[in-house]
Design a protein around this motif. Structure first.
Motif, short mmCIF file in Angstrom:
data_model
loop_
_atom_site.label_atom_id
_atom_site.label_comp_id
_atom_site.label_asym_id
_atom_site.label_seq_id
_atom_site.Cartn_x
_atom_site.Cartn_y
_atom_site.Cartn_z
N ARG A 81 0.83 -1.21 0.00
CA ARG A 81 0.00 0.00 0.00
C ARG A 81 0.87 1.26 0.00
N THR A 86 -1.90 -0.95 -4.62
CA THR A 86 -3.08 -1.20 -3.79
C THR A 86 -3.75 -2.54 -4.12
N ALA A 89 -1.96 -5.14 -2.21
CA ALA A 89 -2.25 -4.97 -0.78
C ALA A 89 -3.64 -5.52 -0.46
N ILE A 90 -4.60 -5.22 -1.33
CA ILE A 90 -5.97 -5.72 -1.11
C ILE A 90 -6.00 -7.25 -1.11
N ASP A 117 -6.61 0.08 2.38
CA ASP A 117 -6.26 -0.24 0.99
C ASP A 117 -7.28 0.34 0.02
#
Length: 391
Positions: A81, A86, A89-90, A117
């Motif tokens: 992130r 992102t 990260a998600i 996120d």
């Protein structure tokens, strides 16, 4: 006496037990450290040296070898992130939430990180949903702050008022100034739609929330002027002086427009001159100067400029003085003065900026909501050059 002897004999015993316990703890710590993968220390070293790319590679390697390393999953997701990745990260935080064996405290943490996120990715609806699920838990304060940011970004001012109020009630500090600004935003929307009664209602709530809110007084005057009532508008704008004299510069042109409608331009000029004596301002001088010229008071206009430049020597003031000199100068000298005037004007306009006191963001126009740090009412009504001279 017998008790004291036993007590003295017990001191070495207690010392020995403490020493043994310490040795056991140290051995356990060394044993635990030896069981950590070497990649963990490599990743930590990269992280400490701000080498995020290499740190991510090292942590990915560990996670692949040991899928149970939950804390490393969190570290990896946060690194993704921070780098702006992102989507990755998600996926990391969603995979954590999908684990049935994840402890409740870590599940809540994963939910919060997932909300972060989504927010960073600009998926505000999904971020809001994630944070709403945290209300009532240990992450409620952080979730409410994030929800407040979302509502401000989406310009949902009514929901922002509720969110800020909830934060304030939870003991997270006063939010009065922000809430008053949210009411002003609602009033601004109503004013655009010519819903004057609703606008005034919102502005009354803004003042009730924060009596020092200058913007509410300015907008109240705008409503009255748009309703065709310049006298009421003037009364509203004059209140700005009682709240913050420097902010009078923001309503100077409005005041003169209203006095012009009433046919009382000289009365308006006298008012601005009284403000100018209390709070020197290039913007205020500009309006007063033009009003004096409009009334044919050329000598008075010129004297105002000279007096102001003596009090506050700035390039912006010098630029205005050169206007005066060009009007007074013989025709043959005006071309040379024009060259000087253009040179000074170029430099003066570089300093004709408003600056956020919180993040330093500079802008040509005055903002109530800083585009740089999103702070409210953080701009000084004075230009940057004026501030530097006054300091």
């Amino acid at each position: 006496m017998e008790f004291e002897v036993w007590w003295l004999l017990g001191i070495p015993l207690f010392f020995s037990l403490g020493w043994i316990a310490a040795r056991v703890d140290i051995r356990q710590l060394i044993s635990d450290t030896r069981t950590l993968p070497r990649g963990y220390f490599k990743g930590l070293n990269f992280l400490l040296n701000d080498q995020d790319d290499k740190a991510i590679d090292a942590f990915i390697e560990i996670v692949q070898l040991d899928p149970e390393a939950i804390e490393l999953h969190f570290a990896l997701g946060n690194l993704f992130r921070r780098r702006g990745e992102t989507e990755r990260a998600i996926r990391v935080h969603q995979s954590l939430l999908a684990r049935p064996d994840l402890p409740d405290d870590q599940k809540v943490q994963a939910q919060y990180e997932l909300g972060q996120d989504f927010f960073k990715a600009g998926l505000l609806d999904r971020a809001e949903e994630a944070f709403q699920q945290l209300i009532g838990g240990i992450y409620e304060p952080q979730a409410r702050k994030s929800l407040l940011e979302i509502y401000q970004r989406e310009k949902e001012w009514a929901r922002a008022i509720d969110a800020a109020g909830s934060l304030q009630e939870s003991g997270a500090g006063s939010r009065q100034k922000e809430i008053a600004q949210f009411y002003c935003e609602l009033a601004q929307d109503e004013l655009v739609q010519n819903r004057f009664d609703h606008a005034l209602e919102m502005l009354e709530k803004a003042v009730a929330t924060d009596r020092s809110n200058v913007r509410a007084s300015i907008l109240t005057g705008d409503v009255f002027l748009k309703q065709g009532n310049p006298e009421k508008a003037i009364n509203a704008w004059v209140k700005v002086e009682q709240q913050s004299v420097p902010h009078v510069a923001l309503v100077a042109q409005r005041l003169m427009d209203a006095y012009r409608q009433l046919g009382k331009l000289k009365e308006g000029l006298d008012l601005l001159k009284s403000f100018l004596e209390q709070a020197p301002s290039v913007d205020l001088l500009e309006v007063a100067y033009k009003a004096a010229l409009e009334l044919g008071l050329t000598q008075e206009a010129n004297q105002m400029v000279k007096d102001e430049l003596k009090r506050t020597p700035t390039l912006l003031g010098l630029d205005k003085l050169l206007d005066v000199r060009m009007m007074e100068a013989p025709a043959e000298l005006r071309p040379e003065l024009g060259v000087v005037k253009n040179l000074v004007s170029g430099y003066a306009h570089k300093f004709a900026r408003y600056q956020c006191a919180h993040c330093g963001f500079k802008a040509r126009q005055y903002y109530w909501h800083c585009p740089g740090c999103n702070g409210w009412d953080t701009y000084s009504p004075r230009r940057t050059e004026e501030l530097s001279v006054m300091n």
